[in-house]
Design a protein around this motif. Structure first.
Motif, short mmCIF file in Angstrom:
data_model
loop_
_atom_site.label_atom_id
_atom_site.label_comp_id
_atom_site.label_asym_id
_atom_site.label_seq_id
_atom_site.Cartn_x
_atom_site.Cartn_y
_atom_site.Cartn_z
N GLU A 13 25.01 17.37 12.79
CA GLU A 13 25.65 16.17 12.01
C GLU A 13 24.87 15.04 12.85
O GLU A 13 24.42 14.16 12.23
N LYS A 14 24.67 15.22 13.82
CA LYS A 14 23.91 13.81 14.57
C LYS A 14 22.57 13.88 14.25
O LYS A 14 21.92 12.95 14.01
N ASN A 24 28.15 9.96 9.70
CA ASN A 24 29.28 11.09 9.33
C ASN A 24 28.77 11.74 8.13
O ASN A 24 29.64 11.40 7.07
N PRO A 25 27.90 12.50 8.09
CA PRO A 25 27.54 13.16 6.89
C PRO A 25 28.68 14.25 6.24
O PRO A 25 29.48 14.30 6.89
N LYS A 166 20.77 7.12 19.60
CA LYS A 166 21.16 8.14 20.42
C LYS A 166 21.14 9.47 19.52
O LYS A 166 20.88 10.79 20.05
N ALA A 167 21.57 9.52 18.16
CA ALA A 167 21.53 10.47 17.48
C ALA A 167 19.99 10.86 17.24
O ALA A 167 19.81 12.34 17.12
N LYS A 260 25.01 6.03 1.34
CA LYS A 260 25.63 7.16 0.46
C LYS A 260 25.08 8.48 1.33
O LYS A 260 24.10 8.82 1.37
N PRO A 261 25.98 9.31 1.70
CA PRO A 261 25.59 10.46 2.37
C PRO A 261 24.88 11.71 1.24
O PRO A 261 25.01 11.69 0.28
N LEU A 262 24.02 12.29 2.11
CA LEU A 262 23.22 13.54 1.37
C LEU A 262 24.51 14.29 0.72
O LEU A 262 25.31 14.76 1.68
#
Length: 269
Positions: A13-14, A24-25, A166-167, A260-262
């Motif tokens: 996720e990160k 937050n995918p 950080k991600a 917009k999340p994948l």
């Protein structure tokens, strides 16, 4: 682990966020990515086993990984640079115990030397070793990715930028034993894999996520620019919204990419 399922959901996720997805995918996207990466790792390890058998080796080492990547000199150069950075980084660390520093330096330097030796065994003319050590031919895929991420970061406030930064540091190797257990779980693959080979597998798993995210955003951009209405729009020779700035095609801002999340459909295709 007492029968508990081993997974890398939070790490993936990160990592996805570090490659430009939202903070937050989508859960389904992360689960799909986790399955894809594990299958990819299983296939690499399976092929490495075959190479090890051919070399009459009882274990999978960096030689097997280098052989599998022999046609992808850019990935080999990235692994070299990663090992080189570890070797150089440990030299400048400040520690109360010189013995600990010496041991760490020795290990990182041995890993780098071992990798170079594996390259030399594969490439008798030395061209591949020179390519990895020098910054001649640019890695265009990596350049495009870094430019995209740099543009994404421009739209972030300080708190979101800190989380994004950080991600981008998250790796599978942060939990080495867990990574090995996860990669091999549910399979009959060999567990006799050296630490250096695991470092390379960590890179390949991380890079696979990056490639999938890169491709997904590229296809999203392509879908946007091939919209039937936009195709009929004339090209902009100036920015009528000045001083607002956009990158690439009108309407496709970096904020739009992060906003917009994948989706699983974008990832799987």
């Amino acid at each position: 682990m007492n029968g508990a399922k081993v997974g890398f959901f939070s790490e993936i996720e990160k990592i996805m966020h570090g490659f430009g997805d939202v903070p937050n995918p989508l859960r389904m996207s992360v689960e799909l990515m986790e399955n894809l990466i594990k299958k990819e790792l299983n296939e690499i390890i399976r092929e490495a086993e075959t190479v090890a058998e051919f070399r009459m080796s009882s274990k999978i080492d960096i030689e097997e990984i280098v052989f599998l990547l022999r046609r992808n000199k850019f990935k080999l150069r990235r692994i070299y640079k990663c090992l080189e950075t570890k070797a150089l980084g440990s030299k400048i660390e400040k520690d109360a115990s010189e013995e600990i520093i010496s041991q760490r330096n020795s290990k990182n330097e041995r890993n780098l030397s071992h990798f170079v030796k594996a390259l030399e065994e594969l490439d008798t003319f030395g061209d591949l070793v020179d390519f990895c050590k020098e910054e001649g031919e640019p890695d265009l895929a990596r350049v495009d990715r870094l430019l995209r991420l740099e543009k994404v970061s421009r739209d972030l406030d300080s708190a979101r930028y800190e989380a994004f930064a950080k991600a981008r540091t998250v790796r599978f190797s942060c939990a080495k034993q867990k990574f090995a257990q996860w990669a091999l779980s549910g399979s009959e693959l060999s567990s006799n894999i050296t630490e250096l080979a695991w470092l390379a597998l960590d890179f390949l798993a991380f890079e696979a996520i990056g490639q999938i995210v890169d491709t997904s955003f590229l296809l999203r951009k392509t879908d946007h620019t091939t919209d039937s209405i936009q195709q009929r729009m004339p090209s902009l020779t100036s920015n009528p919204g000045f001083p607002s700035v956009y990158f690439g095609n009108a309407g496709l801002t970096c904020a739009g990419l992060l906003g917009k999340p994948l989706t699983p459909d974008e990832i799987i295709r």
